[in-house]
Design a protein around this motif. Structure first.
Motif, PDB file in Angstrom:
ATOM      1  N   GLU A  94      55.754  27.796  24.136  1.00  0.00           N
ATOM      2  CA  GLU A  94      54.383  27.291  24.049  1.00  0.00           C
ATOM      3  C   GLU A  94      53.632  27.813  22.820  1.00  0.00           C
ATOM      4  O   GLU A  94      52.507  27.386  22.555  1.00  0.00           O
ATOM      5  N   ASP A  95      54.243  28.710  22.060  1.00  0.00           N
ATOM      6  CA  ASP A  95      53.650  29.139  20.790  1.00  0.00           C
ATOM      7  C   ASP A  95      53.970  28.162  19.655  1.00  0.00           C
ATOM      8  O   ASP A  95      53.466  28.327  18.540  1.00  0.00           O
ATOM      9  N   THR A  96      54.810  27.184  19.925  1.00  0.00           N
ATOM     10  CA  THR A  96      55.163  26.193  18.912  1.00  0.00           C
ATOM     11  C   THR A  96      53.925  25.434  18.458  1.00  0.00           C
ATOM     12  O   THR A  96      53.191  24.870  19.271  1.00  0.00           O
ATOM     13  N   ALA A  97      53.694  25.435  17.149  1.00  0.00           N
ATOM     14  CA  ALA A  97      52.500  24.798  16.591  1.00  0.00           C
ATOM     15  C   ALA A  97      52.533  24.943  15.077  1.00  0.00           C
ATOM     16  O   ALA A  97      53.359  25.682  14.523  1.00  0.00           O
ATOM     17  N   VAL A  98      51.624  24.251  14.437  1.00  0.00           N
ATOM     18  CA  VAL A  98      51.327  24.517  13.032  1.00  0.00           C
ATOM     19  C   VAL A  98      50.260  25.604  13.009  1.00  0.00           C
ATOM     20  O   VAL A  98      49.232  25.475  13.683  1.00  0.00           O
ATOM     21  N   TYR A  99      50.530  26.651  12.258  1.00  0.00           N
ATOM     22  CA  TYR A  99      49.621  27.788  12.178  1.00  0.00           C
ATOM     23  C   TYR A  99      48.858  27.748  10.863  1.00  0.00           C
ATOM     24  O   TYR A  99      49.453  27.550   9.789  1.00  0.00           O
ATOM     25  N   TYR A 100      47.564  27.974  10.972  1.00  0.00           N
ATOM     26  CA  TYR A 100      46.680  27.943   9.824  1.00  0.00           C
ATOM     27  C   TYR A 100      45.953  29.276   9.680  1.00  0.00           C
ATOM     28  O   TYR A 100      45.520  29.854  10.685  1.00  0.00           O
ATOM     29  N   CYS A 101      45.790  29.724   8.450  1.00  0.00           N
ATOM     30  CA  CYS A 101      44.857  30.831   8.229  1.00  0.00           C
ATOM     31  C   CYS A 101      43.569  30.245   7.670  1.00  0.00           C
ATOM     32  O   CYS A 101      43.554  29.169   7.077  1.00  0.00           O
ATOM     33  N   ALA A 102      42.497  30.963   7.908  1.00  0.00           N
ATOM     34  CA  ALA A 102      41.175  30.518   7.500  1.00  0.00           C
ATOM     35  C   ALA A 102      40.332  31.716   7.100  1.00  0.00           C
ATOM     36  O   ALA A 102      40.592  32.840   7.551  1.00  0.00           O
ATOM     37  N   ALA A 103      39.328  31.459   6.282  1.00  0.00           N
ATOM     38  CA  ALA A 103      38.484  32.541   5.785  1.00  0.00           C
ATOM     39  C   ALA A 103      37.022  32.145   5.826  1.00  0.00           C
ATOM     40  O   ALA A 103      36.667  30.963   5.688  1.00  0.00           O
ATOM     41  N   THR A 104      36.187  33.140   6.019  1.00  0.00           N
ATOM     42  CA  THR A 104      34.751  32.953   5.951  1.00  0.00           C
ATOM     43  C   THR A 104      34.119  34.242   5.465  1.00  0.00           C
ATOM     44  O   THR A 104      34.669  35.330   5.696  1.00  0.00           O
ATOM     45  N   GLN A 105      32.959  34.134   4.837  1.00  0.00           N
ATOM     46  CA  GLN A 105      32.232  35.330   4.433  1.00  0.00           C
ATOM     47  C   GLN A 105      31.241  35.765   5.508  1.00  0.00           C
ATOM     48  O   GLN A 105      30.541  36.765   5.331  1.00  0.00           O
TER      49      GLN A 105
END
Length: 121
Positions: free
Chosen positions: A89-100
């Motif tokens: 169930e961890d199968t997925a497309v993983y994204y990193c993201a950033a914010t200030q």
């Protein structure tokens, strides 16, 4: 404007581990709150975890708590997501993201292109 690139995805058997990295250009990641998200096929994107820009506090979704760890490598201007005890169930497309912004669970302004993680049973 910071640009993010994820790497490290792949195919792994259940119970295995993977380490995702998020490298940045155009900005210093230590100045950003960083988050990891994932989106499984046919599902909405969900928050996985994050690390705050100042205190370094981390926060994780219940579904990954105790299995996933986020860390910074300031020398490499990158953030990593160590994933252990992986489940199908961890199968997925993983994204990193950033914010200030300081909030880990708030809005993120910059996103990577994603990396596929597939966990076989």
């Amino acid at each position: 404007q910071v640009q993010l690139v994820e790497s490290g995805g792949g195919l792994v058997q259940a119970g295995g581990s993977l380490r995702l990295s998020c490298a940045a250009s155009g900005g210093t990641l230590s100045s950003y709150t960083m988050g990891w998200f994932r989106q499984a096929l046919g599902k909405e994107r969900e928050f996985v975890g994050g690390i705050s820009r100042r205190s370094g506090i981390t926060y994780y979704a219940d579904s990954v708590k105790g299995r996933f760890t986020i860390s910074r490598d300031n020398a490499k201007n990158s953030v990593s997501l160590q994933m252990n005890s992986l489940k199908p169930e961890d199968t997925a497309v993983y994204y990193c993201a950033a914010t200030q912004r300081f909030s880990i669970v708030g809005t993120y302004d910059y996103w990577g292109q994603g990396t596929q993680v597939t966990v076989s049973s």
